[in-house]
Design an enzyme around this catalytic site. Sequence first.
Site, PDB file in Angstrom:
ATOM      1  N   GLY A 147       0.740  -0.948   0.318  1.00 32.31           N
ATOM      2  CA  GLY A 147       0.114  -0.221   0.016  1.00 32.31           C
ATOM      3  C   GLY A 147       0.716   1.325   0.054  1.00 32.31           C
ATOM      4  O   GLY A 147       0.382   2.251  -0.073  1.00 32.31           O
TER       5      GLY A 147
ATOM      6  N   SER B  69      15.852  -3.948  18.625  1.00 31.66           N
ATOM      7  CA  SER B  69      15.447  -3.025  18.999  1.00 31.66           C
ATOM      8  C   SER B  69      15.094  -2.449  19.355  1.00 31.66           C
ATOM      9  O   SER B  69      15.059  -0.954  20.086  1.00 31.66           O
ATOM     10  CB  SER B  69      14.759  -2.688  17.177  1.00 31.66           C
ATOM     11  OG  SER B  69      13.785  -2.769  17.242  1.00 31.66           O
TER      12      SER B  69
ATOM     13  N   LYS C  25       8.981   3.582  11.994  1.00 32.14           N
ATOM     14  CA  LYS C  25       8.620   3.605  13.259  1.00 32.14           C
ATOM     15  C   LYS C  25       8.225   5.272  14.043  1.00 32.14           C
ATOM     16  O   LYS C  25       7.900   5.152  15.045  1.00 32.14           O
ATOM     17  CB  LYS C  25      10.586   3.249  14.127  1.00 32.14           C
ATOM     18  CG  LYS C  25      10.826   1.800  14.189  1.00 32.14           C
ATOM     19  CD  LYS C  25      11.610   1.262  14.684  1.00 32.14           C
ATOM     20  CE  LYS C  25      12.205  -0.425  14.030  1.00 32.14           C
ATOM     21  NZ  LYS C  25      13.366  -0.378  15.046  1.00 32.14           N
TER      22      LYS C  25
END
Length: 592
Positions: free
Chosen positions: A139, A459, A502
Site C-alpha cells: 500500500g 531494537s 518507526k
Amino acid sequence: MKKSENKCEKGERLSAAVNSNGVIPGRVLRDLRKRVNSSRSITKDVRERCLTEIDRLEHLSDASVEYGATRQYIEWLLSIPWKAGSKRQFDFKKVEQRIDQDYYGSQKIKNKILERIAIRKLTGNSSINSILCLAGVPGTGKASLAKAMAKAMDKEFIRISVGGLSKATDIKGSNRTSLGALPGIIIQTLKNAGTIDPVVLIEDVEYLAEEASTVPAMSLLEAIDPRYNCRFLDNYIGFPVDLSNVFFICAVKSTEDVPDLLSHRFEVIELPGYIEKEKIHIAQKYIIPTVLKKHGLLKKNIVFSENGLKKIIRNYTLEAGLLQFKRQIEVICRHVAKEKAVGNNKTWMVNEKTVGSFLGTAQYTLEKPGDSPEIGVAIGLAWTGQGGDLMIIEGLRMKGSGEVITTGSLGEVMKESIQAAHSYVRSKADVLGIDHGDFDNFDIHIHFPSGAIPKDGPSAGAAVSLVIASVMAERPIRNDIAMTGEVTLRGKVLQVGGLIEKVSAAYRAGIPTIFVPKDNKKELKDLPADILKKTKFIFIESVDDIFARGLLDFVPSSYTLEKLFAEELNKAKNRKKTGASRKIAAKGKKKK
C-alpha cells in the site's frame, strides 16, 4: 456402379483432408507460411526455423500430438516481439510532470527515478548495470510508481508475481520435448506486452528466498540482470532473446526481505509509509475519484469530510500504506451504490459521526502514551508488516531470587537483548543509586502487551534498559518520549532498521520526542517535512544517555521507605551504642 464407387473414394479422401474444425490442413499451412514470410518482427534465424517446422507439419497427421505441439511452437515464435519496440519518443521535460500527476511521494524518490529514466533516454532504452528494486510495505505505492513511470515514458506496463514460482522452468520455460511444454513467465510477459521494451514490475521477489533451491532466483537474475539479459535463452523457444531494452523493476516488502542472491545486483529505493496528512491528500486526489468511477457514483452522491477520513484511518485501519484505507472507502461506496440502485438519490455525508453507520464498530484504538510518567513503563518503536507501530514495554519488580521473567510471545533475539540490558543495568547500580543486593532479592518481570502477536529483534534493547533501570531505581520514565536502538553489553546503542516507519508511528501517536541511535541520524532527511518540523530527535550513543534524559527523580516505594527507615534506625542505634561505649571508657579513665 464404378462411377459411384469413384465418387465415394473422392469424398472419403476429401473428408480425410479436412480437419475437425472444417479447415483443409494444406490451406492452414499455406496461411502459416505466408504469415512467416510477411512478418517483420522476427529475425532471419527465427524465420528459417519456422519454415523448417512448417515443412515438418506437411508430413504429420493433423490429429497427432506432435502436429499440435509443433504448430503451437510456431505460433509462439511468431507472437514474440523480437524487434517490435515502442516507436513513441517521450519528452523528458514532461516526464516529471506526468509522474507528479500520477504518484504522490517523496521528491528524493522521484529524483532517483528520473535519473534512471534520463539514462534510458540518452542511451536508447538501455539499462544501467544495477536493477531497480522498490521496497515498502503493502500500500505504499510501489505499483503506482512503476505504472506512473511507464505512462510517463509511453511504454507498455506489465505486472507479474514470482511468489509462486519454485522451479527454473517457471522462469526459463521447459524443453519442447516435455509434455505440455510452454515458455517461461518472462517470454509470456513479452508476448502480453507486444513490444520488446515494456516496463515490467516483478512483485513478491522476497518469496524466492524461502525456497530451498537457489535455482529460481538465479534464473530470474539471468533474465533481469543487464549483464546477461541481452541474450536470454528460454528453454522452450531455443533462440536468444534480447531483454536489454526491458525496464525491469522488482518489488519487496522491506529491505530485509531482498534475497541474498539478488541483493548485490539491486539498487534499493525504500518507500516509507504515509502519515495521516498524506493519506488524506492521496484519498482526496486519487483514491476517492477512482473508487467513485468504479462504483458508478458521482461526486454529488457522496461527500467525504476530512474528519471522516481521519476517523477511518485511526479506527478502521492499522497500516503504513493505503490498502485497508482504500478497502474501507470501497465498503462505504458499495453501500451508497446499493441505495442509489433502488432510487435513493440523496447526497450521503461521510463525517466523523456517520462513519460508524457505514463501517460498524471501530476495529482499532490508537495506541497512546500514558497521561503521566510511570515507573517501569516505556514506549518502544517496532517495525511490522503493516509498517511502524508503538510497543509499550512494562516492567515490575517483586520479591524473589534475582530471576528475569519475560512474557509476550518473544523470540530468542529479543530475550537475549533483555538479558544484555539487565546485565548492563546491574553493572551501573552505583550510578543509578541501586543497592546491589536488590538484584539478588528481587525478580524482574518484563512484559510486552498484545501477547498473541509474535515479537522479535534487538531494537527494543534501549527501551528495555530504561524499564529495568526504572523499576530497580524506582524512578519514573518520561511519558512524552519513544525510543529505538539495539544495546550491547558495553552499553553502546547501535543502528536499527525501519527508522522511517518507526518515527512515523510515533508521530501518529502524538509523541513529541524520540530517542534515535546516532548512527541513524543520516536517515532522518528522508522523513516528511511535517514530522521533522514537529518532532524533537535526541541522538544517543550509549545507554547512559538514555538514563540521563529518560529517567525522572527518585520516587521511593513503601518497601524502600521501610528499608530506609530501618537503616536509619540501625544507624541511630549504632550511634547510641557508640556513645554509650565512649562514656564508659571516659568514666574508666577518670577512676584511674
